[in-house]
Design a protein around this motif. Structure first.
Motif, short mmCIF file in Angstrom:
data_model
loop_
_atom_site.label_atom_id
_atom_site.label_comp_id
_atom_site.label_asym_id
_atom_site.label_seq_id
_atom_site.Cartn_x
_atom_site.Cartn_y
_atom_site.Cartn_z
N LYS A 115 0.88 -1.17 0.00
CA LYS A 115 0.00 0.00 0.00
C LYS A 115 0.92 1.21 0.00
O LYS A 115 1.63 1.47 0.97
CB LYS A 115 -0.89 0.00 1.24
CG LYS A 115 -1.74 -1.24 1.38
CD LYS A 115 -2.87 -1.18 0.40
CE LYS A 115 -3.83 -2.34 0.66
NZ LYS A 115 -4.91 -2.36 -0.26
N SER A 116 0.92 1.95 -1.07
CA SER A 116 1.93 3.00 -1.24
C SER A 116 1.58 4.32 -0.58
O SER A 116 2.47 5.13 -0.32
CB SER A 116 2.21 3.21 -2.72
OG SER A 116 1.03 3.60 -3.38
N LYS A 117 0.33 4.58 -0.28
CA LYS A 117 -0.06 5.90 0.26
C LYS A 117 0.65 6.21 1.58
O LYS A 117 1.17 7.29 1.78
CB LYS A 117 -1.57 5.99 0.45
CG LYS A 117 -2.35 5.95 -0.83
CD LYS A 117 -2.20 7.25 -1.57
CE LYS A 117 -3.13 7.20 -2.78
NZ LYS A 117 -2.91 8.32 -3.66
N GLY A 118 0.64 5.25 2.51
CA GLY A 118 1.30 5.47 3.80
C GLY A 118 2.79 5.63 3.65
O GLY A 118 3.41 6.47 4.31
N GLU A 140 4.35 6.75 0.97
CA GLU A 140 4.58 8.06 0.35
C GLU A 140 4.49 9.18 1.37
O GLU A 140 5.32 10.10 1.39
CB GLU A 140 3.58 8.30 -0.78
CG GLU A 140 3.87 7.45 -2.00
CD GLU A 140 2.89 7.72 -3.12
OE1 GLU A 140 2.51 8.89 -3.32
OE2 GLU A 140 2.50 6.76 -3.80
N ALA A 141 3.48 9.13 2.24
CA ALA A 141 3.32 10.16 3.27
C ALA A 141 4.52 10.15 4.22
O ALA A 141 5.01 11.21 4.62
CB ALA A 141 2.03 9.94 4.04
N GLU A 157 7.60 11.64 2.43
CA GLU A 157 7.46 13.09 2.32
C GLU A 157 7.76 13.78 3.65
O GLU A 157 8.41 14.82 3.70
CB GLU A 157 6.06 13.47 1.84
CG GLU A 157 5.78 13.11 0.39
CD GLU A 157 6.68 13.84 -0.59
OE1 GLU A 157 7.02 15.02 -0.36
OE2 GLU A 157 7.07 13.22 -1.61
N PRO A 197 6.07 10.78 -7.30
CA PRO A 197 5.18 9.78 -6.70
C PRO A 197 4.98 8.52 -7.54
O PRO A 197 4.95 7.41 -7.00
CB PRO A 197 3.85 10.53 -6.52
CG PRO A 197 4.25 11.97 -6.44
CD PRO A 197 5.44 12.11 -7.33
N ARG A 242 6.14 4.80 -6.34
CA ARG A 242 5.26 3.63 -6.25
C ARG A 242 5.88 2.44 -6.97
O ARG A 242 5.85 1.32 -6.47
CB ARG A 242 3.88 3.95 -6.82
CG ARG A 242 2.98 4.69 -5.85
CD ARG A 242 1.56 4.76 -6.34
NE ARG A 242 1.35 5.71 -7.42
CZ ARG A 242 1.20 7.02 -7.26
NH1 ARG A 242 1.22 7.54 -6.06
NH2 ARG A 242 1.02 7.81 -8.29
#
Length: 168
Positions: free
Chosen positions: A11-14, A16-17, A20, A84, A88
């Motif tokens: 799961k890339s969203k976490g 990525e956050a 960042e 991004p 991913r």
């Protein structure tokens, strides 16, 4: 998406956050792979690849899980793409590599997780000695002064950890 046998699709969203928020503050992230190995009926080792969950403390205490292999890879923050989409894809490639490492480990019937890795046997005595300070620390929570001390210690260590990360 590729079919992975031993890991879930990331799961890339976490991630990525996290990247960042940490970029510019921490020099690296750590990719950790953990494999539990259980004793077979004949006394030999077998991979716990068909387990539905990680072994319990009871499994360790009874000797059913006698070995834990850990592979830790330090990844410099500068090597993680800024874009991004590229990040991913980079993360997916890391998980494909992780799946390949696990496949090779299971195919070698509980050999080394990665060539050149160090094997440190897990014994009940060594585990209990390491856990003793944790169990003794629970006693702190039974008094008001103990809870205050524990909170102060937690806050101080958190601040020192953040300062250490920022200074690195």
């Amino acid at each position: 998406l590729p079919t992975l046998q031993h890991v879930l699709v990331p799961k890339s969203k976490g991630f990525e956050a996290s990247v960042e928020a940490l970029r510019g503050h921490c020099p690296a992230v750590y990719d950790v792979t953990v494999v539990y190995t259980a004793r077979s009926g004949g006394g030999g080792l077998r991979c716990a690849s068909n387990r539905s969950s990680a072994p319990s403390l009871r499994d360790f205490a009874s000797g059913h899980c006698s070995r834990v292999d850990v592979h830790i890879d330090r990844v410099d923050m500068d090597s993680i793409p800024d874009n991004p989409e590229e990040r991913r894809e980079w993360l997916m490639q890391r998980f494909i590599m992780k799946d390949k490492i696990l496949t090779e480990f299971y195919d070698n019937h509980a050999g080394q997780l990665v060539d050149g890795s160090y094997h440190w046997p897990l014994s009940l005595r060594r585990s209990l000695v390491g856990a003793l300070p944790i169990f003794l620390g629970f006693g702190l929570y039974f008094s008001r002064q103990g809870r205050a001390f524990s909170l102060s210690l937690t806050l101080a260590s958190s601040v020192l950890g953040i300062v250490g990360c920022l200074m690195h």
